[in-house]
Design a protein around this motif. Structure first.
Motif, PDB file in Angstrom:
ATOM      1  N   GLU A  77      32.652  32.883  40.114  1.00 29.56           N
ATOM      2  CA  GLU A  77      32.125  31.582  39.688  1.00 29.56           C
ATOM      3  C   GLU A  77      32.601  30.455  40.602  1.00 29.56           C
ATOM      4  OE1 GLU A  77      32.665  28.578  35.870  1.00 29.56           O
ATOM      5  OE2 GLU A  77      32.782  30.751  35.541  1.00 29.56           O
ATOM      6  N   PHE A  78      33.842  30.531  41.037  1.00 24.52           N
ATOM      7  CA  PHE A  78      34.404  29.474  41.876  1.00 24.52           C
ATOM      8  C   PHE A  78      34.331  29.797  43.373  1.00 24.52           C
ATOM      9  CE2 PHE A  78      36.535  28.516  37.817  1.00 24.52           C
ATOM     10  CZ  PHE A  78      36.277  27.148  37.726  1.00 24.52           C
ATOM     11  N   ALA A 101      41.505  36.728  49.311  1.00 28.44           N
ATOM     12  CA  ALA A 101      42.197  35.927  50.323  1.00 28.44           C
ATOM     13  C   ALA A 101      42.787  34.643  49.735  1.00 28.44           C
ATOM     14  CB  ALA A 101      41.239  35.575  51.455  1.00 28.44           C
ATOM     15  N   ASP A 102      42.289  34.242  48.578  1.00 27.11           N
ATOM     16  CA  ASP A 102      42.778  33.014  47.948  1.00 27.11           C
ATOM     17  C   ASP A 102      43.973  33.244  47.033  1.00 27.11           C
ATOM     18  OD1 ASP A 102      40.731  31.024  48.839  1.00 27.11           O
ATOM     19  OD2 ASP A 102      39.390  32.454  47.851  1.00 27.11           O
ATOM     20  N   VAL A 103      44.349  34.499  46.810  1.00 25.76           N
ATOM     21  CA  VAL A 103      45.480  34.797  45.930  1.00 25.76           C
ATOM     22  C   VAL A 103      46.731  34.121  46.475  1.00 25.76           C
ATOM     23  CG1 VAL A 103      46.986  36.614  45.026  1.00 25.76           C
ATOM     24  CG2 VAL A 103      44.509  36.945  45.074  1.00 25.76           C
ATOM     25  N   ALA A 104      47.440  33.435  45.599  1.00 33.14           N
ATOM     26  CA  ALA A 104      48.599  32.657  46.014  1.00 33.14           C
ATOM     27  C   ALA A 104      49.713  33.560  46.529  1.00 33.14           C
ATOM     28  CB  ALA A 104      49.103  31.809  44.845  1.00 33.14           C
ATOM     29  N   ALA A 105      50.434  33.073  47.513  1.00 33.81           N
ATOM     30  CA  ALA A 105      51.580  33.812  48.042  1.00 33.81           C
ATOM     31  C   ALA A 105      52.805  33.537  47.179  1.00 33.81           C
ATOM     32  CB  ALA A 105      51.852  33.392  49.480  1.00 33.81           C
ATOM     33  N   GLY A 106      53.732  34.471  47.181  1.00 36.87           N
ATOM     34  CA  GLY A 106      54.988  34.275  46.455  1.00 36.87           C
ATOM     35  C   GLY A 106      54.903  34.750  45.021  1.00 36.87           C
ATOM     36  N   ALA A 136      46.661  31.213  39.637  1.00 41.11           N
ATOM     37  CA  ALA A 136      46.809  29.876  40.218  1.00 41.11           C
ATOM     38  C   ALA A 136      45.577  29.383  40.973  1.00 41.11           C
ATOM     39  CB  ALA A 136      48.036  29.841  41.121  1.00 41.11           C
ATOM     40  N   PRO A 137      44.889  30.223  41.763  1.00 43.28           N
ATOM     41  CA  PRO A 137      43.703  29.708  42.464  1.00 43.28           C
ATOM     42  C   PRO A 137      42.604  29.225  41.522  1.00 43.28           C
ATOM     43  CG  PRO A 137      44.460  31.735  43.481  1.00 43.28           C
ATOM     44  CD  PRO A 137      45.237  31.590  42.207  1.00 43.28           C
ATOM     45  N   LEU A 138      42.487  29.815  40.349  1.00 39.65           N
ATOM     46  CA  LEU A 138      41.495  29.369  39.374  1.00 39.65           C
ATOM     47  C   LEU A 138      41.828  27.961  38.883  1.00 39.65           C
ATOM     48  CD1 LEU A 138      41.091  32.668  37.315  1.00 39.65           C
ATOM     49  CD2 LEU A 138      39.428  31.679  38.916  1.00 39.65           C
ATOM     50  N   LYS A 139      43.099  27.730  38.605  1.00 37.39           N
ATOM     51  CA  LYS A 139      43.529  26.403  38.175  1.00 37.39           C
ATOM     52  C   LYS A 139      43.210  25.372  39.247  1.00 37.39           C
ATOM     53  CE  LYS A 139      47.674  23.692  37.112  1.00 37.39           C
ATOM     54  NZ  LYS A 139      49.131  23.702  36.868  1.00 37.39           N
ATOM     55  N   ALA A 140      43.563  25.682  40.495  1.00 36.53           N
ATOM     56  CA  ALA A 140      43.340  24.741  41.586  1.00 36.53           C
ATOM     57  C   ALA A 140      41.858  24.452  41.775  1.00 36.53           C
ATOM     58  CB  ALA A 140      43.957  25.296  42.873  1.00 36.53           C
TER      59      ALA A 140
END
Length: 358
Positions: A98-99, A104-109, A307-311
């Protein structure tokens, strides 16, 4: 000496209230305001790298000479599991599509960091009056370093068994965290949610089970709830959600709006945002993917995929994928300065022992 006096002697404040450490919605500004109001201000450290944490501590020290608390997480960091991560990403694929997001957008750490040697060295360097922990206590060698700094040690208990374990492990103060509380549950002996109870059931049981001062938290938001906590044996109270609308809080405009809407009447425990159980205002993400999703990796690893969904959603002005942490009494939260909010709540506590002045 009664328990209120014992608490005040330990935390060195005028009033028996602790400002809850709230990562993401506060920094040194709220901690300083709380200290100036005569209570124990707190800095949340679990999401801060060492340099930023030191800067925040120094910011507090520049603005007040009052005692303050630094809060750390004492969880055991799990090993990242590629298969588990892939399953979590797959579970959230409809939202990713949807977004326009991808792997590749998965947050690091790994999100929030547990208390370790680096954090212990910071405690030894700055020697705060109080150090608190969530998710139990750190391993003994690390706790010994904290104790050697002269800091008073607090930790959260969500059951009587956890309270007994904390006292035996060296905690000087126990925070009885009721099920009403916003944000992450401090559970560390079990993930069984049936063990969890409300503040006004948990509090008197913990007070009866331990000999150290007990601070009540969860659902305490006004004079009436503060008075009830004292009547049930609390030596003091800790407030979080009640301060999220304070002038000095860094609560985002989206989060503030949600707290001041009818949506705040519906909160739920969810593991979607971090993998740990935490209470927040129900939004689309919680409704459609949870609230408890078995595919979520353990705390704090779920955050990397969530986290990428929130952003992405917040970029569009939406809070539907944000972690809107809030307690069950969020609708009673009020605006104003931290000092004004604290004053309104403490009006229900009654007289403070005369020997408590510091």
């Amino acid at each position: 000496m009664n328990t209120v006096s014992r608490l005040l002697k330990l935390i060195q404040t005028r009033l028996p209230l602790i400002q809850a450490p709230m990562a993401g919605v506060q920094g040194s500004r709220l901690a300083v305001a709380a200290c100036r109001a005569g209570v124990l201000g707190s800095l949340p450290a679990a999401m801060l790298l060492a340099e930023r944490l030191c800067a925040e501590i120094e910011a507090v020290r520049r603005q007040t000479d009052r005692p303050f608390n630094i809060n750390f997480f004492a969880h055991k960091q799990p090993q990242a599991d590629a298969t588990q991560q892939a399953a979590w990403l797959q579970a959230l694929q409809p939202f990713y599509r949807e977004f326009g997001l991808s792997e590749a957008d998965v947050a690091a750490g790994g999100g929030r960091q547990p208390f370790g040697e680096e954090q212990a060295e910071i405690v030894l360097r700055y020697r705060p009056a109080v150090v608190s922990f969530h998710f139990g206590l750190p391993e003994q060698t690390l706790l010994d370093k904290v104790k050697s700094s002269g800091a008073v040690v607090m930790s959260s208990a969500t059951t009587v068994e956890e309270a007994r374990r904390l006292e035996a492990g060296g905690a000087d103060i126990i925070i009885a965290q009721g099920l009403e509380a916003g944000g992450h549950r401090g559970m560390f002996l079990s993930r069984d949610l049936t063990t969890q109870s409300g503040t006004f059931s948990l509090l008197p049981q913990v007070c009866a089970a331990v000999s150290v001062p007990v601070v009540a938290t969860g659902g305490i938001c006004n004079a009436a709830t503060a008075r009830a906590a004292r009547d049930l044996g609390a030596a003091g109270i800790q407030i979080g959600t009640a301060l999220m609308l304070a002038d000095e809080a860094d609560t985002s405009p989206l989060h503030r709006a949600a707290l001041q809407s009818s949506r705040a009447e519906h909160t739920a425990l969810t593991n979607l945002f971090s993998g740990g159980f935490a209470r927040g205002i129900v939004n689309r993400f919680i409704r459609e993917a949870g609230p408890i999703n078995p595919a979520a990796p353990p705390f704090p690893l779920a955050q990397a995929v969530a986290a990428p969904l929130k952003a992405a959603a917040e970029k569009q002005g939406s809070d539907e994928f944000s972690s809107l942490w809030a307690g069950q009494n969020a609708p009673l939260a009020e605006t104003g300065s931290a000092a004004e909010i604290i004053g309104r709540i403490m009006a229900g506590w009654g007289n403070v022992p005369e020997d408590s002045e510091r």
